[in-house]
Every structure is written in structure tokens, then in C-alpha cells.
Design a protein around this motif. Structure first.
Motif, PDB file in Angstrom:
ATOM      1  N   ILE A 188       0.817  -1.259   0.029  1.00  0.00           N
ATOM      2  CA  ILE A 188       0.061  -0.157   0.076  1.00  0.00           C
ATOM      3  C   ILE A 188       0.844   1.165  -0.111  1.00  0.00           C
ATOM      4  O   ILE A 188       0.430   2.156  -0.563  1.00  0.00           O
ATOM      5  CB  ILE A 188      -0.785  -0.108   1.179  1.00  0.00           C
ATOM      6  N   LYS A 189       1.947   1.269   0.812  1.00  0.00           N
ATOM      7  CA  LYS A 189       2.894   2.371   0.829  1.00  0.00           C
ATOM      8  C   LYS A 189       3.588   2.764  -0.454  1.00  0.00           C
ATOM      9  O   LYS A 189       3.680   3.665  -0.768  1.00  0.00           O
ATOM     10  CB  LYS A 189       3.964   1.992   1.822  1.00  0.00           C
ATOM     11  N   LYS A 190       4.028   1.828  -0.911  1.00  0.00           N
ATOM     12  CA  LYS A 190       4.536   1.789  -2.666  1.00  0.00           C
ATOM     13  C   LYS A 190       3.402   2.482  -3.714  1.00  0.00           C
ATOM     14  O   LYS A 190       3.925   3.273  -4.623  1.00  0.00           O
ATOM     15  CB  LYS A 190       5.174   0.389  -2.815  1.00  0.00           C
ATOM     16  N   LEU A 191       2.484   1.840  -3.671  1.00  0.00           N
ATOM     17  CA  LEU A 191       1.226   2.229  -4.330  1.00  0.00           C
ATOM     18  C   LEU A 191       0.881   3.824  -4.114  1.00  0.00           C
ATOM     19  O   LEU A 191       0.713   4.612  -5.113  1.00  0.00           O
ATOM     20  CB  LEU A 191      -0.181   1.584  -4.441  1.00  0.00           C
ATOM     21  N   VAL A 192       0.788   4.168  -2.956  1.00  0.00           N
ATOM     22  CA  VAL A 192       0.481   5.566  -2.544  1.00  0.00           C
ATOM     23  C   VAL A 192       1.621   6.346  -3.115  1.00  0.00           C
ATOM     24  O   VAL A 192       1.685   7.423  -3.807  1.00  0.00           O
ATOM     25  CB  VAL A 192       0.286   5.819  -0.967  1.00  0.00           C
TER      26      VAL A 192
END
Length: 393
Positions: A143-147
Motif C-alpha cells: 500500500i505504501k509503495k502504491l501511494v
């Protein structure tokens, strides 16, 4: 600052990406900023001055949010504008290379540098603390990488490193490719090659000479479990410890404390051999490091810089067990920290040894042999020109 980042994220994201379509940037105009626009310091400052003095073919523009900083930089003969001025906005929209230390909001709360090649020099390469993506696992990391793919305040096209080890860590921390990382050394450490009289560093600060200066630079930390400022507690204990105070007095030692910029508390002491400095009391942290005979620290990256001087380093970690219960360290900590002080008596014992073995271990991990003894600012300039395809002449 964190609240502003959360609140403004959607708008800033749109502005940043729209500006990437802006076709009128020139790579012969380089923008510089640091520390959320509040300071004139760190890697950005040293590279800025080097390029200004040695590469007049590049137009260097310093951007700041602080009018006092703007006046100071102009008084040194350099070009500088506040981020809200018309000229500041113009050059942020014109510059083709943008160089920062903390994040792209070093330039302004709404960074107008989308489309420029962004260079992250960072404010301390190396060290022991895990940061950013290193602290995420599994679904949280995805999720962090997607954001971050949509927008990140620490977005960069290219990053600085000092060794292959720091390059690999940068890849993990910021999810970047190895090809985007430049092993150049940190420009701020060029000061160690130039040298400076310690008396000049402490001019107007110290009114007495000492045989030895021990610099204490603890990392910022507040225990989230009880809200206690750990560094304040450590300092309070030191000021009443007779073993420590006797060591200072008998050996003519000045214990000079430089607190982290994020530290909020202020502390005065009447002890002659112990002095606490703020940011405004010193030219820069690098000047302090250069003038000190020994460094005492804990988990801070300042030890990586200081190791280049090949002087004694003492790791004072009385809170290590508690610290590891709410924070995490990388594998370099166990490799380097062979000796550590977990109480004041052990601190005094290590200060008396004057051992530089831990400085040597730090250099083995954090200083690539290919850059040892070179001009880090020039290395960085050349790599930026190469990576950003800056055409000179």
C-alpha cells in the motif's frame, strides 16, 4: 508540517503532475533548498557554493521560505529568493534541476518543481535507524509503495550515496532503482578536507580554553509509550553524576552538546565544562564535527560523517533496550558498534581509551574506496550532469 502534508496532498499531487507537462525548463538552471525551506545548510549548501564558485556555466538559485535566510544568502553574493516572491515562483517554474535534502517541500509548501530533475542529497546518508519503507512489511508495504507511486514528499529522480551499502539501503528505503543512485560522497564533508581553526568555529561561543572537546550529538527520540524525552533525561543524569563531572574537570574536557533540530526542550547548565548549543550558536554541524576531538553519539548518522576524520567515536546508549522496543536498527549497528556505553561509568571508561577502531569500521561500510580522498561536491556535480544530461557549452 505533517498535518499540512496530509491536508494538502490531493491538491499538491495534481499541481506536481501537471507541471511535469511544462516544457520551458532549462537544465542549466539549478534550484537548491534544504530543511523545509528554513535553513541555509547541509549538503545543499555545500554543493550550491561549490557549483557557484567553480561552474559559472550553471545558474544556481537558492529558494527559501525564510526571509532571514534569503537576506543572509544574498549578503554572501549568491542568488536567492523566497518561495512566495515573484522571482522565486518564476525560477521554480524555470529550473531544470532541483536539489533538496529533506523533501520536495524544501522549496515551498506547494512545490512548483514538477518536471525538473529532482536530486535527493538527503540530510544524513547512512546511519543505523530504519526509515521509510524499511519500517513496512507485507500488505502495508504494498500500500505504501502504491501511494508513493501517485505522489511522495520524498520523490526523487536521483539519489546520493556514499557506498554500495548505502546505495542498497536507499533502494529499499525509497523504492528506487540502483541506476538512479550516485555514489559521490556527501558535499558537506568537503569541509573536512579544507579544514578550519577550531577557535574560529567556537568564536563568540566559548570564553575559556580546554584541553579537549568532546562533542555529544544524540539523535532525536521521544518514547511513544510514555511521552518522555529520552535525551533530556540522559542530560539531567549526566549533570548530577560525580564520576562524569570529575572526569571533565580533571582532564580539562569540555562536553559540548549539540541537540537535534527537532528537539523542543531547552536546558541551561551552570557547569563550566558542559555547554549546550542550539542551531544559531554554530556555523554548521560540520564545523562542530571538524573541531571536536571525540564524538559521543548513539543511533545518529553523524557518526558516518565524523568517521572520515578518523578520530575516536563513543556510542552512548543507556536506553538501548527501551529504544529497540519502539524503533528498529539496521544490520550496520551490530557490525560497527563493537563497544558501547550503557551507563555513565562505561562512558567515562571509553572516553579515556581514545579508540578509533569504530571509526575504521564505519568507513569500511559507509565510504566507498572509489571516492576516498576526492572532492564530494565535484563528484556530485559531475554525476548530476551525467545523469540529467546537462549540456554545457
Amino acid at each position: 508540517m505533517l498535518e499540512w502534508r496530509k491536508f494538502s496532498l490531493p491538491f499538491v499531487c495534481v499541481v506536481f503532475h501537471l507541471l511535469r507537462l511544462h516544457p520551458f525548463r532549462t537544465k542549466r538552471v539549478w534550484l537548491f533548498a534544504c530543511w523545509i525551506g528554513k535553513k541555509y545548510d547541509d549538503n545543499s549548501k555545500f554543493l550550491f557554493e561549490h557549483v557557484c564558485k567553480n561552474h559559472p556555466e550553471i545558474r544556481c538559485v537558492w529558494i527559501t521560505r525564510n526571509p532571514e535566510v534569503c537576506g543572509h544568502v544574498k549578503s554572501l553574493g549568491y542568488e536567492c529568493y523566497t518561495s512566495t516572491s515573484l522571482k522565486g515562483v518564476f525560477w521554480m517554474l524555470r529550473g531544470g534541476v532541483a536539489i533538496m535534502t529533506n523533501g520536495i517541500d524544501d522549496f515551498s509548501p506547494i512545490p512548483l518543481i514538477g518536471g525538473a530533475k529532482i536530486i535527493a542529497l538527503w540530510h544524513g546518508v547512512g546511519g543505523f535507524k530504519k526509515i521509510y519503507n524499511e519500517n513496512y512489511l507485507g500488505r502495508s508495504l504494498v500500500i505504501k509503495k502504491l501511494v508513493d507511486w501517485f505522489y511522495s514528499w520524498v520523490y526523487r529522480d536521483f539519489s546520493l550515496a556514499t557506498s554500495e551499502y548505502t546505495a542498497q539501503r536507499t533502494m529499499e528505503q525509497f523504492n528506487v532503482k540502483r541506476s538512479s543512485i550516485m555514489i559521490t560522497g556527501q558535499p558537506r564533508n568537503d569541509l573536512f578536507r579544507i579544514g578550519m581553526n577550531p577557535k574560529e568555529v567556537f568564536k563568540g561561543v566559548l570564553d575559556k580554553s580546554f584541553k579537549k572537546i568532546v562533542l555529544y550529538m544524540p539523535t532525536y527520540r521521544v518514547n511513544p509509550q510514555n511521552g518522555q524525552d529520552v535525551v533530556r533525561k540522559i542530560l539531567e543524569d549526566l549533570t548530577v553524576n560525580e564520576t562524569f563531572l570529575n572526569y571533565l574537570k580533571q582532564n580539562g574536557v569540555l562536553f559540548l552538546v549539540k541537540l537535534h533540530p527537532l528537539t523542543k526542550f531547552k536546558m541551561d547548565t551552570a557547569i563550566l565544562n558542559l555547554k549546550i548549543l542550539g542551531d544559531k550558536d554554530v556555523l554548521s554541524v560540520q564545523h562542530l564535527l571538524m573541531a571536536a576531538d571525540c564524538l559521543v553519539t548513539d543511533y545518529s548518522s553523524c557518526c558516518v560523517d565524523y568517521a572520515l576524520l578518523k578520530r575516536p567515536i563513543v556510542f552512548f546508549v543507556p536506553d538501548e533496550e527501551k529504544y529497540l522496543s519502539y524503533s528498529s536498527l539496521n544490520d550496520a549497528y551490530s557490525k560497527v558498534v563493537q563497544e558501547k556505553a550503557q551507563n555513565v561509568e562505561e562512558l567515562v571508561a571509553l572516553l579515556l581509551t581514545g579508540n578509533i577502531s569504530q571509526a575504521n569500521l564505519l568507513n569500511e561500510i559507509f565510504e566507498d574506496p572509489s571516492i576516498a580522498g576526492t572532492c564530494y561536491s565535484e563528484n556530485t556535480y559531475q554525476k548530476i550532469c551525467e545523469k540529467c544530461k546537462v549540456v554545457i557549452g
